[in-house]
Write an enzyme that holds these catalytic residues in place. Structure first.
Site, PDB file in Angstrom:
ATOM      1  N   TRP A  10       4.298  -1.767  -4.308  1.00 33.38           N
ATOM      2  CA  TRP A  10       3.956  -0.340  -4.248  1.00 33.38           C
ATOM      3  C   TRP A  10       3.407   0.183  -5.580  1.00 33.38           C
ATOM      4  O   TRP A  10       2.956   1.318  -5.655  1.00 33.38           O
ATOM      5  CB  TRP A  10       5.181   0.479  -3.825  1.00 33.38           C
ATOM      6  CG  TRP A  10       5.473   0.397  -2.351  1.00 33.38           C
ATOM      7  CD1 TRP A  10       4.830  -0.390  -1.424  1.00 33.38           C
ATOM      8  CD2 TRP A  10       6.466   1.136  -1.634  1.00 33.38           C
ATOM      9  NE1 TRP A  10       5.365  -0.188  -0.176  1.00 33.38           N
ATOM     10  CE2 TRP A  10       6.376   0.747  -0.270  1.00 33.38           C
ATOM     11  CE3 TRP A  10       7.425   2.082  -1.999  1.00 33.38           C
ATOM     12  CZ2 TRP A  10       7.205   1.278   0.717  1.00 33.38           C
ATOM     13  CZ3 TRP A  10       8.256   2.616  -1.013  1.00 33.38           C
ATOM     14  CH2 TRP A  10       8.145   2.214   0.330  1.00 33.38           C
ATOM     15  N   HIS A  89       1.962  -9.386 -13.549  1.00 29.08           N
ATOM     16  CA  HIS A  89       0.855  -8.754 -12.811  1.00 29.08           C
ATOM     17  C   HIS A  89      -0.260  -8.424 -13.791  1.00 29.08           C
ATOM     18  O   HIS A  89       0.001  -8.037 -14.933  1.00 29.08           O
ATOM     19  CB  HIS A  89       1.367  -7.494 -12.101  1.00 29.08           C
ATOM     20  CG  HIS A  89       0.392  -6.998 -11.077  1.00 29.08           C
ATOM     21  ND1 HIS A  89      -0.752  -6.330 -11.421  1.00 29.08           N
ATOM     22  CD2 HIS A  89       0.371  -7.111  -9.726  1.00 29.08           C
ATOM     23  CE1 HIS A  89      -1.427  -6.031 -10.319  1.00 29.08           C
ATOM     24  NE2 HIS A  89      -0.774  -6.497  -9.276  1.00 29.08           N
ATOM     25  N   GLY A 165      -7.630  -3.755  -5.567  1.00 32.72           N
ATOM     26  CA  GLY A 165      -7.957  -2.341  -5.366  1.00 32.72           C
ATOM     27  C   GLY A 165      -9.438  -2.049  -5.265  1.00 32.72           C
ATOM     28  O   GLY A 165      -9.855  -0.892  -5.354  1.00 32.72           O
ATOM     29  N   SER A 205      -6.901  -6.781  -2.281  1.00 32.35           N
ATOM     30  CA  SER A 205      -7.604  -6.168  -1.148  1.00 32.35           C
ATOM     31  C   SER A 205      -7.302  -6.829   0.191  1.00 32.35           C
ATOM     32  O   SER A 205      -8.186  -6.930   1.052  1.00 32.35           O
ATOM     33  CB  SER A 205      -9.124  -6.130  -1.405  1.00 32.35           C
ATOM     34  OG  SER A 205      -9.413  -5.281  -2.505  1.00 32.35           O
ATOM     35  N   GLY A 226      -1.055  -4.680  -2.148  1.00 31.33           N
ATOM     36  CA  GLY A 226      -0.890  -3.434  -2.875  1.00 31.33           C
ATOM     37  C   GLY A 226      -1.045  -2.242  -1.949  1.00 31.33           C
ATOM     38  O   GLY A 226      -0.130  -1.878  -1.202  1.00 31.33           O
ATOM     39  N   GLY A 227      -2.229  -1.632  -1.978  1.00 32.78           N
ATOM     40  CA  GLY A 227      -2.477  -0.381  -1.247  1.00 32.78           C
ATOM     41  C   GLY A 227      -2.058  -0.417   0.210  1.00 32.78           C
ATOM     42  O   GLY A 227      -1.482   0.554   0.714  1.00 32.78           O
TER      43      GLY A 227
HETATM   44  P1  13P Z   1      -4.450  -4.222  -3.527  1.00 35.39           P
HETATM   45  O1  13P Z   1      -3.909  -4.866  -2.259  1.00 35.39           O
HETATM   46  O2  13P Z   1      -4.326  -2.743  -3.541  1.00 35.39           O
HETATM   47  O3  13P Z   1      -5.818  -4.734  -3.844  1.00 35.39           O
HETATM   48  O4  13P Z   1      -3.481  -4.718  -4.716  1.00 35.39           O
HETATM   49  C1  13P Z   1      -3.179  -6.055  -4.838  1.00 35.39           C
HETATM   50  C2  13P Z   1      -2.136  -6.211  -5.873  1.00 35.39           C
HETATM   51  O5  13P Z   1      -2.371  -6.018  -7.044  1.00 35.39           O
HETATM   52  C3  13P Z   1      -0.778  -6.589  -5.411  1.00 35.39           C
HETATM   53  O6  13P Z   1       0.048  -6.927  -6.484  1.00 35.39           O
END
Ligand code: 13P
Length: 245
Positions: A10, A89, A165, A205, A226-227
Site C-alpha cells: 500500500w 524497495h 506506477g 504495474s 502497488g496501486g
Molecule cells: P505499482 O503496482 O503501483 O506499479 O507498484 C509496484 C510496486 O512498487 C510494488 O511494490
C-alpha cells in the site's frame, strides 16, 4: 512446489477507513488457494493483523532497539502482528539512499525475529537501455540477500523501476529472462533445495488485465502489487488470476 503469493504494497496510502477494503477482499476470497499478503502503512498494521490475511510491513531498521527516532525495528513489527516485511524497495533505495549493504542488514534483522524478508530489486530505464539489467540484478541479489536465506524466510521481488506506477510493463520475454536469471543465481548460491524453494515475485504495474499473462511466465510465483492492491475490486481479480495460473 512453491506456493503462489499475491502481495499488496500500500506504500504511503491508507487511513483507518481503508481497512474496509480488506473486509471486502476477505468476503471475495474466504479461502484463497494462494497466499495473500497485505503490507499497509505501519499505522494500520496492528488493526489489519486482526483480519484474515497475512500482514507485512514496508521497511524495518536493522537494529533491535535503541536511539533511532522515527524508526521501527523488525521485532516491533512482529509484535504488531506482521509476518513479513518488504526491504530494499526502489522507493527506499532512492528516497533514503539505501544501498544493498543496508538492505541485507534489514533482511537479516527481519529473518532473525521470524519475519519473511521480501527483498526487492530492479533496474532503471537507463540501465535497461544500456543492456545492464542482468548485471544490476546480479549485484543486487548478491549484495541484498543474507547468507542464511531459506525458502521460508526469503521472497525476492523483481520490480523494474521504470514499470512502477507507470503503466509500462516489460515484455513477457523480458520478465522471464530476469526471473530465470534470479532462479539460477539463487540455486547457485544456496543450492537446489533453497534456490528452487524461494518465491520470486514480479512487481510493476500489475493490473487485473495483465495479471494472467504475467503469471503464465515460468518462475513468476506471484506479484508484488502497488496501486492495484488498494481497492478490493482491483486486487481481487489479480488474486483470482494467480489462483487459476
Ligand atoms: P505499482 O503496482 O503501483 O506499479 O507498484 C509496484 C510496486 O512498487 C510494488 O511494490
Amino acid at each position: 512446489m512453491r506456493r503462489k503469493l499475491a502481495a499488496g504494497n500500500w506504500k504511503m496510502n491508507g487511513l483507518k477507513s481503508q481497512l474496509a477494503e480488506l473486509e471486502a477482499l476477505a468476503k471475495a476470497h474466504p479461502a484463497p488457494s494462494v497466499d495473500v499478503l497485505l503490507c499497509p502503512p505501519v499505522t494500520l498494521l496492528a488493526a489489519a493483523a486482526q483480519g484474515p490475511f497475512c500482514i507485512g510491513a514496508q521497511d524495518c531498521h536493522p537494529n533491535d532497539a535503541g536511539a533511532h527516532t522515527g524508526d521501527i525495528s523488525a521485532q516491533m513489527l512482529r509484535d504488531s502482528g506482521a509476518e513479513a516485511v518488504i526491504v530494499g524497495h526502489s522507493e527506499r533505495r532512492e528516497d533514503h539512499g539505501e544501498h544493498s549493504d543496508i538492505v541485507r542488514a534489514k533482511a537479516r534483522a527481519a529473518q532473525a525475529v521470524g519475519l519473511t524478508a521480501i527483498v526487492c530489486m530492479g533496474e532503471s530505464l537507463v540501465q535497461r537501455e544500456a543492456q545492464n539489467t542482468l548485471d544490476i540484478i546480479g549485484g543486487q541479489l548478491a549484495g541484498s540477500i543474507p547468507d542464511n536465506a531459506t525458502a521460508e524466510n526469503l521472497v525476492v521481488a523483481y520490480e523494474p523501476i521504470w514499470a512502477i506506477g507507470t503503466g509500462l510493463v516489460p515484455s513477457l520475454a523480458q520478465i522471464g529472462e530476469v526471473h530465470d536469471f534470479i532462479r539460477a543465481r539463487l540455486e547457485r548460491r544456496f543450492g537446489a533445495g533453497v534456490g528452487r524453494g524461494v518465491r520470486v515475485l514480479y512487481g510493476g504495474s500489475v493490473k487485473p488485465d495483465n495479471a494472467s499473462e504475467i503469471f503464465s511466465v515460468p518462475n513468476v510465483d506471484g506479484a508484488l502489487v502497488g496501486g492495484a492492491s488498494l481497492k478490493a475490486a482491483d486486487f481481487s481479480p489479480i488474486i483470482s488470476a494467480l489462483e487459476t495460473s
